[in-house]
Write a protein that holds these residues in place. Structure first.
Motif, PDB file in Angstrom:
ATOM      1  N   MET A 233       0.856  -1.182   0.000  1.00 59.79           N
ATOM      2  CA  MET A 233       0.000   0.000   0.000  1.00 59.79           C
ATOM      3  C   MET A 233       0.897   1.239   0.000  1.00 59.79           C
ATOM      4  N   PRO A 234       1.242   1.742  -1.178  1.00 59.81           N
ATOM      5  CA  PRO A 234       2.085   2.937  -1.248  1.00 59.81           C
ATOM      6  C   PRO A 234       1.326   4.176  -0.799  1.00 59.81           C
ATOM      7  N   ALA A 235       2.042   5.286  -0.713  1.00 59.47           N
ATOM      8  CA  ALA A 235       1.422   6.544  -0.320  1.00 59.47           C
ATOM      9  C   ALA A 235       0.255   6.870  -1.243  1.00 59.47           C
ATOM     10  N   GLY A 236      -0.864   7.250  -0.646  1.00 56.45           N
ATOM     11  CA  GLY A 236      -2.067   7.523  -1.418  1.00 56.45           C
ATOM     12  C   GLY A 236      -3.008   6.346  -1.503  1.00 56.45           C
ATOM     13  N   GLY A 237      -2.513   5.153  -1.159  1.00 54.28           N
ATOM     14  CA  GLY A 237      -3.358   3.966  -1.152  1.00 54.28           C
ATOM     15  C   GLY A 237      -4.187   3.914   0.125  1.00 54.28           C
ATOM     16  N   MET A 238      -5.211   3.096   0.117  1.00 57.32           N
ATOM     17  CA  MET A 238      -6.099   3.008   1.288  1.00 57.32           C
ATOM     18  C   MET A 238      -6.628   1.584   1.430  1.00 57.32           C
ATOM     19  N   LEU A 239      -6.685   1.124   2.671  1.00 53.95           N
ATOM     20  CA  LEU A 239      -7.208  -0.202   2.990  1.00 53.95           C
ATOM     21  C   LEU A 239      -8.546  -0.046   3.709  1.00 53.95           C
ATOM     22  N   ALA A 240      -9.542  -0.827   3.275  1.00 49.61           N
ATOM     23  CA  ALA A 240     -10.868  -0.796   3.891  1.00 49.61           C
ATOM     24  C   ALA A 240     -11.166  -2.141   4.538  1.00 49.61           C
ATOM     25  N   LEU A 241     -11.404  -2.119   5.846  1.00 47.07           N
ATOM     26  CA  LEU A 241     -11.838  -3.290   6.593  1.00 47.07           C
ATOM     27  C   LEU A 241     -13.252  -3.018   7.098  1.00 47.07           C
ATOM     28  N   TYR A 242     -14.089  -4.049   7.176  1.00 51.78           N
ATOM     29  CA  TYR A 242     -15.498  -3.825   7.487  1.00 51.78           C
ATOM     30  C   TYR A 242     -16.115  -5.134   7.957  1.00 51.78           C
TER      31      TYR A 242
ATOM     32  N   ILE B  34     -23.646 -11.120  -0.397  1.00 51.46           N
ATOM     33  CA  ILE B  34     -22.382 -10.525   0.047  1.00 51.46           C
ATOM     34  C   ILE B  34     -21.520 -10.138  -1.159  1.00 51.46           C
ATOM     35  N   SER B  35     -21.465 -10.997  -2.158  1.00 54.79           N
ATOM     36  CA  SER B  35     -20.624 -10.686  -3.331  1.00 54.79           C
ATOM     37  C   SER B  35     -21.093  -9.418  -4.036  1.00 54.79           C
ATOM     38  N   ASP B  36     -22.407  -9.255  -4.159  1.00 54.72           N
ATOM     39  CA  ASP B  36     -22.917  -8.024  -4.775  1.00 54.72           C
ATOM     40  C   ASP B  36     -22.628  -6.814  -3.887  1.00 54.72           C
ATOM     41  N   GLY B  37     -22.759  -6.993  -2.582  1.00 56.80           N
ATOM     42  CA  GLY B  37     -22.488  -5.895  -1.665  1.00 56.80           C
ATOM     43  C   GLY B  37     -21.036  -5.465  -1.697  1.00 56.80           C
ATOM     44  N   ILE B  38     -20.113  -6.435  -1.798  1.00 59.02           N
ATOM     45  CA  ILE B  38     -18.686  -6.105  -1.874  1.00 59.02           C
ATOM     46  C   ILE B  38     -18.376  -5.408  -3.195  1.00 59.02           C
ATOM     47  N   ALA B  39     -19.022  -5.865  -4.259  1.00 56.92           N
ATOM     48  CA  ALA B  39     -18.823  -5.197  -5.559  1.00 56.92           C
ATOM     49  C   ALA B  39     -19.300  -3.751  -5.501  1.00 56.92           C
ATOM     50  N   ASP B  40     -20.428  -3.512  -4.850  1.00 57.77           N
ATOM     51  CA  ASP B  40     -20.922  -2.135  -4.696  1.00 57.77           C
ATOM     52  C   ASP B  40     -19.949  -1.309  -3.859  1.00 57.77           C
ATOM     53  N   LEU B  41     -19.383  -1.919  -2.825  1.00 65.23           N
ATOM     54  CA  LEU B  41     -18.413  -1.209  -1.984  1.00 65.23           C
ATOM     55  C   LEU B  41     -17.190  -0.813  -2.800  1.00 65.23           C
ATOM     56  N   CYS B  42     -16.689  -1.718  -3.626  1.00 65.73           N
ATOM     57  CA  CYS B  42     -15.535  -1.406  -4.471  1.00 65.73           C
ATOM     58  C   CYS B  42     -15.846  -0.243  -5.412  1.00 65.73           C
ATOM     59  N   SER B  43     -17.060  -0.220  -5.939  1.00 68.64           N
ATOM     60  CA  SER B  43     -17.451   0.883  -6.829  1.00 68.64           C
ATOM     61  C   SER B  43     -17.453   2.213  -6.089  1.00 68.64           C
ATOM     62  N   LEU B  44     -17.923   2.190  -4.847  1.00 64.82           N
ATOM     63  CA  LEU B  44     -17.958   3.426  -4.051  1.00 64.82           C
ATOM     64  C   LEU B  44     -16.558   3.913  -3.706  1.00 64.82           C
ATOM     65  N   LEU B  45     -15.638   2.968  -3.505  1.00 63.03           N
ATOM     66  CA  LEU B  45     -14.267   3.343  -3.129  1.00 63.03           C
ATOM     67  C   LEU B  45     -13.432   3.770  -4.332  1.00 63.03           C
ATOM     68  N   THR B  46     -13.839   3.350  -5.505  1.00 64.04           N
ATOM     69  CA  THR B  46     -13.100   3.705  -6.717  1.00 64.04           C
ATOM     70  C   THR B  46     -13.381   5.161  -7.098  1.00 64.04           C
ATOM     71  N   GLY B  47     -12.328   5.882  -7.466  1.00 61.68           N
ATOM     72  CA  GLY B  47     -12.513   7.264  -7.891  1.00 61.68           C
ATOM     73  C   GLY B  47     -11.361   8.153  -7.488  1.00 61.68           C
ATOM     74  N   PRO B  48     -11.469   9.424  -7.798  1.00 59.25           N
ATOM     75  CA  PRO B  48     -10.403  10.365  -7.467  1.00 59.25           C
ATOM     76  C   PRO B  48     -10.257  10.519  -5.960  1.00 59.25           C
ATOM     77  N   PRO B  49      -9.131  11.067  -5.495  1.00 59.03           N
ATOM     78  CA  PRO B  49      -8.916  11.235  -4.051  1.00 59.03           C
ATOM     79  C   PRO B  49     -10.001  12.089  -3.396  1.00 59.03           C
ATOM     80  N   ARG B  50     -10.462  11.667  -2.239  1.00 56.42           N
ATOM     81  CA  ARG B  50     -11.467  12.398  -1.463  1.00 56.42           C
ATOM     82  C   ARG B  50     -11.080  12.353   0.011  1.00 56.42           C
ATOM     83  N   GLU B  51     -11.651  13.251   0.790  1.00 55.99           N
ATOM     84  CA  GLU B  51     -11.392  13.240   2.225  1.00 55.99           C
ATOM     85  C   GLU B  51     -11.913  11.928   2.817  1.00 55.99           C
ATOM     86  N   ILE B  52     -11.154  11.390   3.753  1.00 49.79           N
ATOM     87  CA  ILE B  52     -11.487  10.072   4.279  1.00 49.79           C
ATOM     88  C   ILE B  52     -12.819  10.085   5.046  1.00 49.79           C
TER      89      ILE B  52
END
Length: 457
Positions: A381-390, A402-420
């Motif tokens: 996880m280099p600088a700028g990377g982020m790990l999500a545990l849940y 669960i698989s659909d829910g995780i896919a939706d979570l990945c979509s929400l996390l994908t994108g330009p940098p935002r405040e955590i």
């Protein structure tokens, strides 16, 4: 309008009123109807409204239910003073009269008061017996008006017929159930007492069940909140964001937990776990596992070894209580991640370019079963990377796998940098199910650039 104040059609009492001459079959039908409609939930106030909705206008023109204040606020049986007086709260009122708002002014819902033993209400609580007043005299109406400082009471009560029945459960007086018939209605008679007491007995059981349920929930929530971290440790090189949302259902107080543990100046451990089941047992087991995890983390074990030992601890705690857990270590000098999972949902890693992907952790058996060491998944996880545990409450619902829910979570996390913090809010808003039947824990850890100093010479 206060939801505890019910206004019924006064004209309906003409055709619905259960008279003193009613047959035993009519009275039995009334009680059967009450049993069907009362206690549909474990909410005390809602139960009281259901009772009055049955009793007014079929049995009385107006009615009210008063419950001892300590029972409502603490869930404990109140101690009955020797003189019968006690602090009680008016939980609900129902009226089927032409001037309903006068009764709301005279007897407001939510009022907390003490009924002295000279009044029928205080007498019923002191003796735990029903008090029947065929017609209330003006003097008694004046005494009520003076006791509560409302002159309107002296105008409403005289000439009314009163039936005050204590609410008794487990040998304790929880409050009282008061029924009133106006001067224009047939007064209560001795034959009405048995019916009122049967209705009050069923009401008291429902109120007591609601009390027990509410007390268990408050206890579990207090225990759960006390065992969860109120302030996570600062971790060098990581920006931390988290959310914890307890379940909305009364029964579903669970055992989700999360933690950030500083191992050294360069290394940090990230933990999320979920005790299966709900209630006080799950919350207590969660606290024990969280403490054990912190203790084992101080030994600086690798994730697989730590979860292997934590599994031994879980097996000694409660053979019937299983849990899942994911444990990750992060080295800010190298960006190295080491992750192991005991039956937990997989973490999501967001690359510096904004692409989110599932970390291919091989999950072992949940804590409390098995005995083999778990595989360790290594990533960077280099600088700028982020790990999500849940926990699974964030990604699984009745109508979403669960698989659909995780896919939706990945979509929400994908994108330009935002405040955590903004990311946390976005995920919870989008992913939390409407039924709120499970706890949700979310932990985000974002790698910050390593600060390097240049020598002066």
């Amino acid at each position: 309008m206060n939801p505890g104040f019910l206004i019924k059609d006064p004209r309906s009492r003409i055709e619905l009123r259960l008279s003193a001459a009613a047959s035993s079959q009519e009275r039995l039908a009334f009680l059967n109807d009450a049993s069907t409609r009362i206690g549909s939930t474990l909410d005390l106030a809602h139960t009281c409204r259901e009772v009055l909705d049955v009793a007014v206008p079929r049995f009385a023109d107006t009615g009210g239910i008063m419950v001892q204040e300590r029972l409502i606020t603490e869930g404990e049986f109140p101690v009955r003073p020797k003189d019968g007086s006690a602090l009680v709260r008016r939980v609900a009122t129902a009226v089927a009269v032409d001037n309903p708002w006068d009764w709301n002014t005279a007897f407001p819902v939510g009022e907390v008061a003490v009924y002295p033993p000279l009044l029928p209400q205080g007498q019923a609580m002191a003796t735990a017996k029903t008090v029947l007043v065929p017609r209330l005299e003006q003097a008694v109406g004046d005494e009520n008006a003076e006791a509560f400082g409302r002159p309107i009471i002296a105008r409403l009560l005289p000439g009314c017929s009163f039936l005050v029945t204590p609410l008794v459960a487990r040998g304790n007086v929880l409050g009282f159930f008061v029924l009133v018939r106006r001067e224009s209605s047939e007064p209560f008679q001795d034959g009405d007492i048995a019916l009122a007491e049967e209705l009050a007995a069923r009401t008291a059981i429902c109120i007591d069940n609601a009390r027990l349920y509410g007390r268990e929930r408050r206890t579990a929530l207090t225990l759960q909140s006390a065992l969860l971290p109120t302030l996570l440790q600062e971790s060098p090189g990581l920006e931390i964001g988290y959310r914890y949302l307890p379940a909305g259902d009364l029964a579903h107080v669970g055992g989700d937990w999360f933690d950030v543990i500083r191992l050294s100046d360069e290394r940090t451990a990230l933990v999320v776990g979920d005790v299966m089941g709900h209630g006080i047992r799950a919350a207590a087991t969660m606290g024990q596992l969280r403490t054990a995890t912190q203790t084992l983390a101080s030994l600086d074990l690798d994730p697989g070894e730590l979860l292997f030992r934590l599994n031994r601890v879980a097996q000694q705690l409660d053979a019937d209580q299983l849990a899942t857990c994911v444990y990750a270590t992060y080295d800010r000098a190298t960006g190295a991640l080491a992750i192991a999972s005991a039956g937990h949902v997989p973490p999501v890693l967001v690359r510096p370019n904004g692409l989110a992907e599932i970390v291919p952790v091989v999950p072992g058996p949940p804590l409390g079963v098995g005995g083999e060491r778990l595989e360790i998944c290594e990533a960077t996880m280099p600088a700028g990377g982020m790990l999500a545990l849940y926990t699974d409450g964030l990604v699984e619902t009745r109508d979403r796998s669960i698989s659909d829910g995780i896919a939706d979570l990945c979509s929400l996390l994908t994108g330009p940098p935002r405040e955590i913090e903004r990311i946390c809010d976005l995920i919870v808003k989008a992913q939390r199910p409407a039924d709120k039947r499970d706890d949700i824990a979310l932990l985000l850890a974002k790698a910050m650039p390593v600060e390097r100093t240049t020598p002066l010479c």
